[in-house]
Design a protein around this motif. Sequence first.
Motif, PDB file in Angstrom:
ATOM      1  N   TYR A 185     -13.303 -19.931  13.167  1.00 19.53           N
ATOM      2  CA  TYR A 185     -11.950 -19.414  13.398  1.00 19.53           C
ATOM      3  C   TYR A 185     -10.991 -20.242  12.576  1.00 19.53           C
ATOM      4  N   GLU A 186      -9.909 -19.625  12.115  1.00 18.60           N
ATOM      5  CA  GLU A 186      -8.963 -20.340  11.252  1.00 18.60           C
ATOM      6  C   GLU A 186      -8.311 -21.518  11.954  1.00 18.60           C
ATOM      7  N   ASP A 187      -8.056 -21.355  13.246  1.00 17.11           N
ATOM      8  CA  ASP A 187      -7.373 -22.425  13.973  1.00 17.11           C
ATOM      9  C   ASP A 187      -8.361 -23.401  14.615  1.00 17.11           C
ATOM     10  N   GLY A 188      -9.513 -23.533  14.002  1.00 18.30           N
ATOM     11  CA  GLY A 188     -10.514 -24.456  14.548  1.00 18.30           C
ATOM     12  C   GLY A 188     -11.472 -23.752  15.480  1.00 18.30           C
ATOM     13  N   GLY A 189     -12.598 -24.371  15.720  1.00 17.09           N
ATOM     14  CA  GLY A 189     -13.619 -23.753  16.576  1.00 17.09           C
ATOM     15  C   GLY A 189     -14.297 -22.597  15.860  1.00 17.09           C
ATOM     16  N   GLY A 190     -15.098 -21.852  16.582  1.00 16.30           N
ATOM     17  CA  GLY A 190     -15.792 -20.733  15.961  1.00 16.30           C
ATOM     18  C   GLY A 190     -16.608 -19.993  16.976  1.00 16.30           C
ATOM     19  N   LYS A 191     -17.396 -19.067  16.482  1.00 10.06           N
ATOM     20  CA  LYS A 191     -18.281 -18.359  17.403  1.00 10.06           C
ATOM     21  C   LYS A 191     -19.611 -18.098  16.713  1.00 10.06           C
ATOM     22  N   ALA A 192     -20.605 -17.922  17.522  1.00 13.53           N
ATOM     23  CA  ALA A 192     -21.919 -17.652  16.964  1.00 13.53           C
ATOM     24  C   ALA A 192     -22.381 -16.292  17.461  1.00 13.53           C
ATOM     25  N   VAL A 193     -22.939 -15.519  16.529  1.00 15.43           N
ATOM     26  CA  VAL A 193     -23.609 -14.288  16.942  1.00 15.43           C
ATOM     27  C   VAL A 193     -25.066 -14.646  17.065  1.00 15.43           C
ATOM     28  N   LEU A 194     -25.556 -14.721  18.279  1.00 24.71           N
ATOM     29  CA  LEU A 194     -26.981 -14.999  18.419  1.00 24.71           C
ATOM     30  C   LEU A 194     -27.571 -14.316  19.641  1.00 24.71           C
ATOM     31  N   CYS A 195     -28.851 -14.133  19.560  1.00 20.61           N
ATOM     32  CA  CYS A 195     -29.573 -13.385  20.586  1.00 20.61           C
ATOM     33  C   CYS A 195     -29.924 -14.312  21.740  1.00 20.61           C
ATOM     34  N   ASP A 196     -29.619 -13.877  22.965  1.00 26.02           N
ATOM     35  CA  ASP A 196     -29.988 -14.702  24.121  1.00 26.02           C
ATOM     36  C   ASP A 196     -31.241 -14.161  24.823  1.00 26.02           C
ATOM     37  N   GLN A 197     -31.941 -13.269  24.157  1.00 22.28           N
ATOM     38  CA  GLN A 197     -33.189 -12.680  24.688  1.00 22.28           C
ATOM     39  C   GLN A 197     -32.969 -11.991  26.031  1.00 22.28           C
ATOM     40  N   CYS A 198     -31.808 -11.333  26.151  1.00 19.00           N
ATOM     41  CA  CYS A 198     -31.487 -10.676  27.430  1.00 19.00           C
ATOM     42  C   CYS A 198     -32.431  -9.507  27.726  1.00 19.00           C
ATOM     43  N   GLY A 199     -32.949  -8.868  26.694  1.00 15.65           N
ATOM     44  CA  GLY A 199     -33.901  -7.775  26.908  1.00 15.65           C
ATOM     45  C   GLY A 199     -33.287  -6.390  27.015  1.00 15.65           C
ATOM     46  N   ASP A 200     -31.966  -6.264  26.856  1.00 16.00           N
ATOM     47  CA  ASP A 200     -31.352  -4.927  26.912  1.00 16.00           C
ATOM     48  C   ASP A 200     -31.970  -3.985  25.877  1.00 16.00           C
ATOM     49  N   CYS A 201     -32.248  -4.530  24.707  1.00 18.44           N
ATOM     50  CA  CYS A 201     -32.774  -3.676  23.637  1.00 18.44           C
ATOM     51  C   CYS A 201     -34.162  -3.133  23.980  1.00 18.44           C
ATOM     52  N   ILE A 202     -34.915  -3.873  24.787  1.00 19.27           N
ATOM     53  CA  ILE A 202     -36.239  -3.378  25.199  1.00 19.27           C
ATOM     54  C   ILE A 202     -36.066  -2.076  25.977  1.00 19.27           C
ATOM     55  N   VAL A 203     -35.037  -2.071  26.824  1.00 19.63           N
ATOM     56  CA  VAL A 203     -34.832  -0.918  27.709  1.00 19.63           C
ATOM     57  C   VAL A 203     -34.512   0.350  26.909  1.00 19.63           C
ATOM     58  N   VAL A 204     -33.767   0.202  25.816  1.00 13.35           N
ATOM     59  CA  VAL A 204     -33.345   1.411  25.096  1.00 13.35           C
ATOM     60  C   VAL A 204     -34.318   1.842  24.011  1.00 13.35           C
ATOM     61  N   CYS A 205     -35.248   0.993  23.634  1.00 17.10           N
ATOM     62  CA  CYS A 205     -36.130   1.338  22.514  1.00 17.10           C
ATOM     63  C   CYS A 205     -37.051   2.510  22.875  1.00 17.10           C
ATOM     64  N   PRO A 206     -36.975   3.613  22.134  1.00 17.89           N
ATOM     65  CA  PRO A 206     -37.755   4.796  22.522  1.00 17.89           C
ATOM     66  C   PRO A 206     -39.238   4.697  22.177  1.00 17.89           C
ATOM     67  N   SER A 207     -39.603   3.757  21.300  1.00 16.97           N
ATOM     68  CA  SER A 207     -40.987   3.770  20.833  1.00 16.97           C
ATOM     69  C   SER A 207     -41.786   2.581  21.362  1.00 16.97           C
ATOM     70  N   GLU A 208     -41.221   1.893  22.337  1.00 14.02           N
ATOM     71  CA  GLU A 208     -41.861   0.696  22.900  1.00 14.02           C
ATOM     72  C   GLU A 208     -42.223  -0.316  21.816  1.00 14.02           C
ATOM     73  N   ALA A 209     -41.367  -0.404  20.804  1.00 15.52           N
ATOM     74  CA  ALA A 209     -41.603  -1.373  19.735  1.00 15.52           C
ATOM     75  C   ALA A 209     -41.131  -2.765  20.134  1.00 15.52           C
ATOM     76  N   LEU A 210     -40.360  -2.860  21.196  1.00 17.65           N
ATOM     77  CA  LEU A 210     -39.839  -4.153  21.621  1.00 17.65           C
ATOM     78  C   LEU A 210     -40.509  -4.586  22.920  1.00 17.65           C
ATOM     79  N   LYS A 211     -41.026  -5.816  22.883  1.00 21.39           N
ATOM     80  CA  LYS A 211     -41.689  -6.345  24.083  1.00 21.39           C
ATOM     81  C   LYS A 211     -41.443  -7.847  24.131  1.00 21.39           C
ATOM     82  N   ARG A 212     -41.542  -8.406  25.311  1.00 21.18           N
ATOM     83  CA  ARG A 212     -41.486  -9.865  25.412  1.00 21.18           C
ATOM     84  C   ARG A 212     -42.863 -10.435  25.099  1.00 21.18           C
ATOM     85  N   ASN A 213     -42.885 -11.539  24.368  1.00 19.71           N
ATOM     86  CA  ASN A 213     -44.171 -12.211  24.144  1.00 19.71           C
ATOM     87  C   ASN A 213     -44.426 -13.207  25.281  1.00 19.71           C
ATOM     88  N   LYS A 214     -45.477 -13.993  25.122  1.00 14.44           N
ATOM     89  CA  LYS A 214     -45.853 -14.904  26.209  1.00 14.44           C
ATOM     90  C   LYS A 214     -44.742 -15.882  26.571  1.00 14.44           C
TER      91      LYS A 214
END
Lengths: 741, 140
Positions: free
Chosen positions: B45-74
């Motif tokens: 951010y211009e006035d100091g500080g910032g933000k990160a775009v990162l994945c927290d492994q929440c799993g929402d994307c697993i729910v919407v994936c139509p082809s079951e391409a997303l899964k949790r590993n061990k």
Amino acid sequence: MSQLVFDPSKVMDIDYTKRTEYLDQLEALRAGMRTVKEVPFQPSLPDKGYTNRTLYVNVGSLEVTEKPVTQQMKDVFIGGRGFGLYHLWNAVKPTTRWNDPENEIVISPGPVAGMTQYAGTGKSLVVSLSPQTDIPIDSNVGGFYGPLLKFSGFDALELQGKAEKDIILFIDGVKGLIRVEEVAGGPEDSHVLAELLTHLYAEGEKDLPNVSVVSTGAAAAHSLIGMLNFSFYDRRRKCVRFKQAGRGGIGTVFRDKRIRALVVRGPKVAGDLNHPVDPETIAKTGIKYHKEIRENDGGQCMMRRNGTAHIVEIMDAYDLLPVHNFQYGSHPEVHKIDSSYWQQRCTQHTVDGCWYGCSMACAKGADGLVLKTGPYKGDMVTVDGPEYENAAGLGSNCGVFDPDYLLELNFYCDTYGICTITYGTLTAFVMECYQRGILNKERTGGLEMTWGNAEADLEMMHRMARGEGFGKIAGLGVKKMKEYFIQQGWGDPQLINDIGMENKGLEYSQYMSKESLAQQGGYALTNKGPQHDEAWLIFMDMVNKQIPTFEDKAEALYYFPLFRTWFGLNGFCKLPWNDVVPANNSEQPEAHKVPEHVQNYVDLFSATTGVKIDKEDLIMQSARVYNFQRVFNIRMGKGLRLHDAAPYRSLGPVTKEEYESRAERYDQQIITEMGLDPAGKSTEEKMAMHRKWRTDRFSKLMDSVYTRRGWTLDGVPTLARLQELGLDAFPEVVDVVKQHL
Amino acid sequence: MKQLVIDFQKCDAGRNCNHECEMECAVKVFKVDDPAQAALQIKAYEDGGGKAVLCDQCGDCIVVCPSEALKRNKLGVVMIDKQLCVGCYMCIGFCEKDAFMRNPDWIVPHKCTSCGVCVKVCPHGALSIQDVPEPAVRII
Ligand code: SF4
Ligand code: SF4
Ligand code: SF4
Ligand code: SF4
């Protein structure tokens, strides 16, 4: 209207992986099958959305040929419904009827179909001469058959001829072979047949999603209202599910040709199989739309929770939900079948798109229903939907407010292969005839067809499937029932004609149009008959109130049928266009057209095909096919003003009870709309005043709409209009029109 | 489950580093020489500080994936199976953190695998992989 809030804790706890399986019948089915023809072909993937060839199969002579897709076909007819009408025109004569061998069933997905990045891009368009209307019917259907057909190598499949024994047509788009197999014995009903065939033709578990089956059921063969089920494999439920090409009896044509099923096995789907010219635009447009659904669906529609049934309570609140054969627009028991119930009853934590990438995901499913009647009594099944049309048609319109019975009716319509909308409207007609003494227990063969009698309703359907008694008569549809009842002398012909909700031979779909002039036209001034997909104007007219004046309505009846035709040329679903809209849509000029989404469609078409279009070109593309279809109707002996006539029930109150139930509204209209005084007049006199005013107004609407469409007042496209559209390049088209000018 | 966590007390949003984390992720994990393709994106951010775009492994994307391409590993990490993915990008559109990434040159999208490669190169020690409980599946 308060917005329904989704409460996950209320969703019924039903194991959505459990249902009765029929795989033990697989060996018997296989044993009854015999290959009668096998030809190789070269599988190919589309280039810019087209594979540039179509497949012709004559199921009688077993001729199998490939035909090239010409540039003219692409320029004029685009694909999908356009290709279907083009092939059908070339196949039939003006004298051809639905059960002549030359009638065809054409299935074509359209150039955009099979895209996976945008919602609603997996549709097949099915075209045939209808047994109900004797003119072309077109149906827009989900499921995987169309996209997998295209990814196997064909932009369309033409089916002609009649087989002597039941056949299955299998297209293997991986190995490159086309096989016709005779089948003796084995199941007919879709939920059993498609499950078996999916497992029979898939090469292993992982291949199941790459197989799709088109089938119908026992009732299609004994009625004129047969429908086609297009399957898709639901990975999470681990079962075969369906979307329906419902209207107009194409399933009946299918069985008349002795086709038991069509099966396609396509390649594994990936995001770029259409080989579009500009995948980046498609990706960006798709992601933008998915975000819009995520952000807006919960507040606008809850399509992802309830499917289309989300509008049951809205229609009820606005007095637009058909109740008791379109007599009334609301009912105190509707809460039992509205979306607050369905979102508890439908399985929620799953993916319910009828093609990959559909974030709107309206294809809900109610799992764990144990059937109470019929040949599958005791079986546990998954019911697709119920969609709004089914809740309204099988439910409120027949007075059925028991959700389990409604689901069972829905299930049997599907597996027997009959259209739920048609069945709902014709049963409502039967029940009203029963109420008014036109029918009685003797005439129905003992069925007590009183409002809400779901058991009798189901029994009528089972008889239809067995081809017995009154079930067979009901299966003729409203138009032929009307003729039959009148011929038998069973009641006042005018009353029968007024309350029989059909136009051109097709039953009305499930919206009350009495107070919506726009929807009256949206139903009656259609090419194929009164199906809302051509002009679903009731919402913008009555709920959003976006087309208030007579001129607005007439203009809407020019623009929207054309705009909506375009979905069918390309293989798009209509729902993602205006069910969920951008947050700032209402601030846009012409908000009812949802301008941002129109631009999405323009961009998706251009990015797929490389043909740059704008929103005016889009309308031109549709207008060519729409007018071609109108001329096709005329060629088949219909398509004129007299065939666009509407039953009076769709325009106004037919009976005293109807008038008196909304007397305040109707009396008020006499003052404000007609400038007359209702005081001291009897109900009959006031009804007559309404009838005159309403029919005159409808006739005036016809004049305006025909003129705006470039048609004569008899509903015939003028030569000038044909020239403007470039349809004068087809001398046969011009010849048809000339005879009526 | 393993989750990539950033500490903004330590991260200076690229003011005194060269976004080593992004570069390392792009090159080592996704084999492209372009930090814009990394599975994490740090914005100042211009006035100091910032933000990160990162994945927290929440799993929402697993729910919407139509082809079951997303899964949790061990390890509980949400992984994509490229063979199953049909490139519909619903995972991207439905990720509230905008953490599902897309390289215009690839048809299959990509995301953070909580592999920890970026953690090792951060000069400020702002990144870490932590073990946190898996959240309940959401209806989306
Ligand atoms: S909105 Fe419904 S019908 Fe349309 S494509 Fe999506 S799931 Fe299928
Ligand atoms: S990519 Fe997004 S939705 Fe998927 S697990 Fe990560 S944060 Fe959640
Ligand atoms: S893009 Fe691939 S991983 Fe993402 S939701 Fe679609 S199929 Fe699943
Ligand atoms: S943990 Fe691995 S995949 Fe995730 S951002 Fe760091 S380097 Fe990239």
